[in-house]
Design a protein around this motif. Structure first.
Motif, PDB file in Angstrom:
ATOM      1  N   UNK A   1      27.354  -2.523 -31.516  1.00 30.85           N
ATOM      2  CA  UNK A   1      26.063  -1.855 -31.639  1.00 30.85           C
ATOM      3  C   UNK A   1      25.158  -2.694 -32.539  1.00 30.85           C
ATOM      4  N   UNK A   2      23.937  -2.992 -32.112  1.00 32.53           N
ATOM      5  CA  UNK A   2      23.031  -3.753 -32.976  1.00 32.53           C
ATOM      6  C   UNK A   2      22.840  -3.121 -34.361  1.00 32.53           C
ATOM      7  N   UNK A   3      22.936  -1.806 -34.452  1.00 28.04           N
ATOM      8  CA  UNK A   3      22.865  -1.152 -35.758  1.00 28.04           C
ATOM      9  C   UNK A   3      24.042  -1.586 -36.637  1.00 28.04           C
ATOM     10  N   UNK A   4      25.235  -1.669 -36.064  1.00 25.05           N
ATOM     11  CA  UNK A   4      26.418  -2.087 -36.813  1.00 25.05           C
ATOM     12  C   UNK A   4      26.298  -3.559 -37.197  1.00 25.05           C
ATOM     13  N   UNK A   5      25.919  -4.386 -36.228  1.00 24.66           N
ATOM     14  CA  UNK A   5      25.800  -5.825 -36.456  1.00 24.66           C
ATOM     15  C   UNK A   5      24.830  -6.101 -37.611  1.00 24.66           C
ATOM     16  N   UNK A   6      23.734  -5.341 -37.668  1.00 23.45           N
ATOM     17  CA  UNK A   6      22.730  -5.529 -38.719  1.00 23.45           C
ATOM     18  C   UNK A   6      23.079  -4.804 -40.014  1.00 23.45           C
TER      19      UNK A   6
END
Length: 99
Positions: free
Chosen positions: A66-71
Motif C-alpha cells: 500500500x502506498x500509505x505503508x510504503x510512505x
C-alpha cells in the motif's frame, strides 16, 4: 476472510498527498478479487478493508505494498476470521469452520 484496519501515523494532509496512489492500489486489489469492501473510519483516522485470500502472509504482502505503508503514513492491524454467516450477496465468501 480478513479485516484490515489501518490507522494513520501522520497528519491527514500527508495522507491526502498519497490518496490517489492509495486509491489506485485499492482498485488493483478489487480487480484481483482480493478486496470486497473498504472505506474511511469515522472520525477520519484511518480506514477498514474486508479482504479474502488464501493465507495471512498474502494479506500482509498486499498491505506492505500500500502506498500509505510504503510512505510510512499508516499502520495496519490485520484480523483473520472465519465468515460462517454472510448476507446473501456475500454467499460466495462463506466459509466452513476448520475440522
Amino acid at each position: 476472510m480478513f479485516v484490515m484496519e489501518l490507522t494513520y501515523t501522520a497528519p491527514v494532509e500527508r495522507v491526502d498527498e498519497l490518496l490517489q496512489a492509495h486509491v489506485e492500489w485499492l482498485d488493483a486489489q478489487y480487480e484481483a478479487g482480493v478486496f470486497i469492501a473498504s472505506g474511511r473510519k469515522q472520525p477520519r483516522d484511518g480506514g477498514v478493508i474486508l479482504a479474502v485470500a488464501d493465507d495471512r502472509a498474502r494479506i500482509e504482502e498486499i498491505a506492505a505494498a500500500d502506498p500509505f505503508t510504503v510512505a510510512g503514513v499508516c499502520a495496519y492491524r490485520i484480523t483473520e476470521f472465519v465468515a460462517t454467516k454472510t448476507a446473501p450477496a456475500l454467499a460466495p465468501y462463506r466459509q466452513q469452520l476448520p475440522a
